[in-house]
Write a protein that holds these residues in place. Structure first.
Motif, short mmCIF file in Angstrom:
data_model
loop_
_atom_site.label_atom_id
_atom_site.label_comp_id
_atom_site.label_asym_id
_atom_site.label_seq_id
_atom_site.Cartn_x
_atom_site.Cartn_y
_atom_site.Cartn_z
N ARG B 100 -67.48 107.80 33.00
CA ARG B 100 -67.02 106.40 32.86
C ARG B 100 -67.98 105.61 31.99
N VAL B 101 -69.26 105.84 32.19
CA VAL B 101 -70.26 105.18 31.34
C VAL B 101 -70.10 105.65 29.90
N VAL B 104 -67.39 103.82 28.15
CA VAL B 104 -67.82 102.46 27.77
C VAL B 104 -68.73 102.51 26.54
N ILE B 107 -66.55 103.21 23.46
CA ILE B 107 -65.79 102.03 22.99
C ILE B 107 -66.75 101.05 22.31
N PHE B 108 -67.91 100.85 22.94
CA PHE B 108 -68.92 99.93 22.41
C PHE B 108 -69.32 100.33 20.99
N PHE B 134 -62.88 94.08 26.03
CA PHE B 134 -63.92 95.08 26.28
C PHE B 134 -64.75 94.78 27.54
N VAL B 137 -62.58 95.78 30.53
CA VAL B 137 -62.46 97.24 30.64
C VAL B 137 -63.77 97.83 31.15
N SER B 138 -64.90 97.36 30.58
CA SER B 138 -66.20 97.90 30.99
C SER B 138 -66.47 97.60 32.45
N TRP B 139 -66.15 96.38 32.84
CA TRP B 139 -66.39 95.98 34.21
C TRP B 139 -65.64 96.89 35.18
N LEU B 141 -64.41 99.91 34.56
CA LEU B 141 -64.87 101.30 34.48
C LEU B 141 -66.23 101.48 35.17
N LEU B 142 -67.15 100.56 34.91
CA LEU B 142 -68.51 100.75 35.42
C LEU B 142 -68.58 100.49 36.92
N THR B 165 -76.02 96.50 29.18
CA THR B 165 -75.12 95.58 29.89
C THR B 165 -75.73 94.18 29.93
#
Lengths: 254, 366
Positions: B100-101, B104, B107-108, B134, B137-139, B141-142, B165
C-alpha cells in the motif's frame, strides 16, 4: 449598464456636486462642481498637486471622497461595492504608467476583464480584443508580453484593454507623461480617433495641442479647485484668471 | 566641425567567442603565473581534503552482505543501510501491507514527474488531483480501516514514508494558509488584520519543538477525554500552522513589491477584490518570492525530523534507533551520512526545481 441605458441621452454622463476630499488635514478637492454631457471631451490641466488626478480617480472610486455627490451614467456613487463595480464596468481608465499586467500577454490583458467580469466566452472575448488591438494598430503584438513592448505600444494596449469593456466614459490620467517624446504622437493619435468617434472623455494632460484639436472644454485646476473652464479657443487666447495666465505662460512659453 | 553619414554601417557578425576546454582553462585558471600557482594550490588542497572522504565512502567501502560479518574493510560499511532498508523506508508498517505504501510512493513519483515534465498535457487536472485526490487516496491506502483494507495505526508509520507524509502535508497546507494570512494582514478591516497579526506573531514567536510538545502533551489536557486525536494528526496540524506563519511573511514580502497600480488597474476594469488578488496580484507576488517560498519548504522538510521528540519515527529517528541495535553498534557515521544524503537529495531537488520554474515564468519584465 441597463440602468444607464434606460436614462435618456440628455442626462449628463457624469455629475460631480460640491465634491470635497481631504488627505488627513490637507484639503485636496474643494467644492468641485462639474457636469459632463454624453460625448463631451474635456481636458483638465493645472500644476502638479492641483488635484486633477485625484478628481478623475474619484469618478471610478479609486479615491474615496468625503463630501459631495458623484453620479455616473445615472448611477449614484455610494460606498456599496456592488454599485462601485457597476460604475467601474462602465468607466474605462488609462494610467500614466500603463499598469498593464506583466505576467499576461497583450491579448490576455485585454481579455481578463471581459471573461471574468462580463462572463464572456473566451473565444468571443479574444475576437473583440483583437478588433480593438487592430484599431490601436498593435494586433501583431498580441502574443507578446508587455515587457517586450515600447512605452507607446504599452499605452495603446492599455487603451485597447479599457475599450474591451465597451465603457461609455474614458478617463485618461496623464497618458503621455511617462512616454519618450517620439512615442507621444502614436498615443495621441489613438486618443484623437477615439474622441472623433464620440466617446465621452476626461483627459488630464499637458498636451495643449491635443486640447486645442479635440476638447469641447478645457478645465484649469489649482489648489484643489476649478479655477477656470472654457472652450479651448477662449481658454488659450483669453484666459481670465491670473493663475491660468501664469500657468499657460509657463507651459507654452518655451 | 560637422559630420554626417549617408551610408549606414551594415550589421556584422560578432567575433567568435567560443572556446574549448583548453581555452576555458587558460582564461579562468591559468591566465598568468600567479593565477596558475593559486589554481594549482587550491586544486591540491581540494584533492587532499576530499580524497579521504572518497576513499572511505567508495573505494574502501563494503557494499554487499546482510550481516555485520560483511564489514571487513577499513571504509564505510553500507551493509548497515541495506540490511535496515525496509525499516528506513516503511518504519514499523506491517510487512504484508507495505504494497500500500509502495502504491502511494508510485502515484507520488508519477504525479511529480507529470507536473515537472513540460511536454505532458492536462497539467491543471493533474495538479488538482495531486492537491485533492491524491491526499484522499493516500490517506485511505496508508491508514486503511475502510474498503476492506486493514487498519494501520499511525504509530506504526515511520521512516521515509512518515517524513514524506509530514513534509507533503506541511508544504501543501502551509502555502494556502500562508497566502490567506498574508492577504489578511494587509486587509483594511481591523478585525481581520488583527486576527492575522496575532496569529502570525504567535506562531513565529514559539519554537517548533514547543509547538510539537504542546500538540502531543498539552492539547489532550484541554480537550474532553472522550475526544481522541491521533498523535500524528496533531503534529501535522501544528507543523502546518507553524509554517503557515512563516509562509505568510514571505508572501507578504511579495505582495508589498507589487505596485499599487496593478490592483488599481484591475479595479478600474471592474474586477472584484478576490479576482484582483487571484488573477493579478498573487500570480506576480508568488512568482517574485519563489526563492523564499522554496526556502521555507526546505526548512520545513528538514525540520520534520523534530517529530522524533514526540515519539514519531521519521527517517532520521529510525536510523538513529538502528544504531542502538546491539548487532550493529558502531555504525553511527554511515547512518548519519546516509540520513544527511536523503535530506540533501530532496532539498537539492526542490531548490533546482524552483530555479527552473523561475526561469520558465520569466516574461521579460524585471
Amino acid at each position: 449598464m441597463s440602468e444607464a441605458n434606460a436614462i435618456s441621452n440628455n442626462t449628463p454622463m457624469i455629475e460631480l456636486k460640491r465634491l470635497n476630499k481631504w488627505y488627513g488635514d490637507f484639503h485636496v478637492l474643494r467644492d468641485i462642481d462639474l457636469t459632463v454631457k454624453r460625448g463631451e471631451r474635456i481636458v483638465i490641466c493645472g500644476p502638479s498637486g492641483s488635484g486633477k488626478s485625484t478628481m478623475i480617480r474619484c469618478i471610478n472610486h479609486l479615491e474615496e471622497h468625503q463630501q459631495g455627490e458623484i453620479v455616473v451614467g445615472g448611477i449614484q456613487m455610494t460606498r456599496d461595492i456592488k454599485r462601485i463595480e457597476q460604475i467601474r464596468r462602465n468607466v474605462g481608465m488609462v494610467f500614466q504608467h500603463f499598469n498593464l499586467f506583466p505576467h499576461l500577454t497583450v491579448l490576455e490583458n485585454c481579455c481578463l476583464s471581459p471573461i471574468w467580469v462580463q462572463k464572456k466566452p473566451r473565444r468571443e472575448a479574444e475576437k473583440t480584443a483583437m478588433e480593438y488591438l487592430e484599431r490601436v494598430k498593435i494586433a501583431n503584438q498580441a502574443r507578446k508580453y508587455p515587457g517586450q513592448l515600447s512605452g507607446g505600444q504599452q499605452q495603446r494596449v492599455a487603451i485597447a484593454r479599457s475599450l474591451c469593456m465597451s465603457p461609455e466614459v474614458m478617463l485618461f490620467d496623464e497618458p503621455t507623461s511617462a512616454l519618450d517624446p517620439e512615442m507621444i504622437k502614436e498615443v495621441l493619435d489613438v486618443m484623437v480617433e477615439l474622441a472623433q468617434e464620440g466617446m465621452t472623455m476626461l483627459c488630464v494632460t499637458h498636451e495643449m495641442g491635443f486640447a486645442k484639436t479635440v476638447a469641447d472644454r478645457v478645465i484649469f485646476m489649482d489648489e484643489g479647485q476649478i479655477i477656470e473652464e472654457n472652450a479651448p479657443h477662449e481658454f488659450f487666447n483669453n484666459p481670465r484668471s491670473l493663475r491660468t495666465q501664469t500657468f499657460l505662460s509657463q507651459i507654452l512659453g518655451h | 566641425m560637422t559630420a554626417f553619414r549617408e551610408q549606414m554601417i551594415a550589421q556584422r557578425q560578432p567575433p567568435d567567442q567560443r572556446r574549448g576546454v583548453i581555452g576555458w582553462l587558460r582564461t579562468n585558471l591559468f591566465a598568468g603565473p600567479i593565477n596558475s600557482i593559486i589554481s594549482l594550490i587550491v586544486i591540491a588542497i581540494a584533492i587532499r581534503l576530499l580524497w579521504p572522504v572518497i576513499d572511505w565512502a567508495f573505494i574502501e567501502a563494503d557494499w554487499v552482505g546482510n550481516s555485520r560479518e560483511a564489514c571487513t574493510s577499513d571504509g564505510a560499511c553500507w551493509v548497515f543501510i541495506s540490511a535496515r532498508w525496509n525499516q528506513i523506508v516503511y518504519g514499523f508498517y506491517p510487512e504484508a501491507l507495505r504494497w500500500r505504501v509502495d502504491i502511494v510512493f508510485a502515484i507520488f513519483a508519477a504525479l511529480i514527474a507529470w507536473l515537472i515534465v513540460p511536454k505532458l498535457p492536462a497539467k491543471k487536472s493533474v495538479g488538482i488531483f495531486a492537491l485533492i485526490g491524491f491526499p484522499i487516496v493516500s490517506w485511505i491506502l496508508l491508514l486503511g480501516g475502510m474498503f476492506g483494507l486493514d487498519h494501520v495505526p499511525t504509530r506504526l508509520w515511520g521512516g521515509l514514508m512518515l517524513t514524506l507524509t509530514i513534509a507533503a502535508v506541511g508544504i501543501v497546507g502551509s502555502l494556502p494558509i500562508g497566502v490567506l494570512l498574508a492577504l489578511g494582514r494587509r486587509s483594511k478591516m481591523p478585525l481581520v488584520k488583527g486576527v492575522c497579526v496575532v496569529f502570525i506573531e504567535f506562531w513565529r514567536g514559539v519554537p517548533l519543538i514547543t509547538v510539537l510538545f504542546m500538540a502531543s502533551v498539552m492539547l489532550p489536557l484541554f480537550v474532553p477525554a472522550q475526544m481522541e486525536f491521533d498523535k500524528l494528526l496533531r503534529a501535522l496540524i501544528g507543523i502546518m500552522l507553524f509554517w503557515s506563519a512563516y509562509m505568510a511573511e514571505v508572501v507578504r514580502g511579495g505582495l508589498q513589491a507589487i505596485p499599487k497600480g496593478q490592483s488599481e488597474a484591475g479595479a478600474a476594469l471592474g474586477l472584484g477584490y478576490w479576482q484582483r488578488m487571484g488573477l493579478i496580484v498573487l500570480p506576480q507576488a508568488l512568482k517574485l518570492v519563489i526563492p523564499g517560498i522554496v526556502n521555507t519548504f526546505i526548512s520545513l522538510f528538514k525540520d520534520t525530523s523534530l517529530v522524533l521528540i514526540i515519539g514519531l519515527f521519521d527517517v532520521l529517528a529510525i536510523i538513529q534507533a538502528g544504531l542502538t541495535d546491539s548487532d550493529w553498534l558502531g555504525f553511527a557515521i554511515e547512518g548519519y551520512v546516509f540520513a544527511a544524503l536523503i535530506f540533501w537529495v530532496f532539498c537539492f531537488s526542490m531548490s533546482r526545481y524552483s530555479q527552473y520554474i523561475e526561469n520558465r515564468l520569466n516574461t521579460g519584465h524585471k
